[in-house]
Write a protein that holds these residues in place. Structure first.
Motif: not given
Lengths: 190, 190
Positions: A1-7, A9, A11-12
């Motif tokens: 398991m690597k990242s646990t940060e939300e990708p 963006s 864009s809204d």
């Protein structure tokens, strides 16, 4: 398991409510139809089911054995194998729903409860959120099915239940999610 | 993995249709309200959404990288991370829906398609069935979003996507199911 940060963006795509109307209110389902403003400024509408929320339980008889239910689900006209689950009553905290349903449907009280995950099963047309709980230290106190509720509870080995997901015998998504979650991250982790 | 046989049961909880009525037909949702006969002979009714069916895709850019989407889902008033997915048009075979949606939403054609699993996301109040497909050998041909459809597509490593399921960043159940299914049984198996 690597990242646990939300990708990240920029864009809204938020859609803003212009008007909200109850389009249908039956004995069980409530449908809203809202006028909205799209992110590009255009107009549209959204229809969706308003749901009180639900719970689903991995109830452990021992480290490898859980409770499953077999129940007829009319919308599909067939029997399904599911984890114990239930809808929230108005104002009911989800953990109380879980405790109540485990007694009513399965006839068990649990010494220990913990929250595992949150599921949103039909985000395109329902606001339903399901909380997945774990329960252990079970004591049999006898089921109290509602009038008109017909189901049977049975113990299953986690390996069997997982094989039923893999082989398409279990398709109920809250059940498949709960079993897969536990297989990936629960065993040994708890 | 042990058994792949369905657990045996003598119980029949079948509910028989007495009468079926369209209770609501909006621009998007159709709700039925049926009178039924319970397995104990009693009477009841069932309300449920009639759904055309849907597809969801694990689209592989390489063995470890899939396409995800970020999209605003109005019923929950927030953005979700999802696998590419879409509803069947009337009479459309599910695999054609999958091919059409992968082009429209993500801008990719795939050389190879295979069926992975079937999901039933809301069996208590919807007859929706979702078929999970795998797709590989992708070629970029350019997205063709519908008018009013706003979403972005991005590549994600399978390990990252799984960590987002584990940590509750991904709660969409078709997406979580697809990623968990592949983590448990897909890699190496295909």
């Amino acid at each position: 398991m690597k990242s646990t940060e939300e990708p990240k963006s920029e864009s809204d795509f938020t859609e803003h409510t212009v008007d909200s109307t109850v389009a249908y209110e039956g004995g069980f389902l409530k449908v809203m139809r809202d006028s909205i403003r799209l992110p590009d400024g255009g107009s549209a509408w959204r229809e969706y089911v308003v749901h009180p929320g639900a719970v689903v339980m991995l109830a452990f008889l021992d480290d490898d054995t859980i409770l499953l239910e077999r129940q007829y689900r009319y919308p599909h006209r067939k029997h399904f194998i599911e984890l114990p689950a239930g809808k929230l009553e108005p104002g009911e905290p989800p953990l109380e729903t879980a405790k109540r349903e485990l007694i009513e449907e399965c006839g068990y009280e649990a010494r220990e409860w913990w929250q595992i995950a949150t599921l949103t099963p039909s985000i395109g047309y329902s606001d339903e959120t399901i909380i997945l709980y774990g329960a252990r230290g079970l004591t049999h106190v006898g089921a109290q099915l509602d009038v008109g509720e017909h189901l049977e509870t049975f113990p299953a080995h986690l390996d069997d239940a997982l094989a039923w997901v893999r082989d398409g015998i279990i398709t109920d998504t809250k059940t498949a999610f709960g079993l897969a979650w536990w297989a990936l991250w629960g065993r040994g982790g708890q």
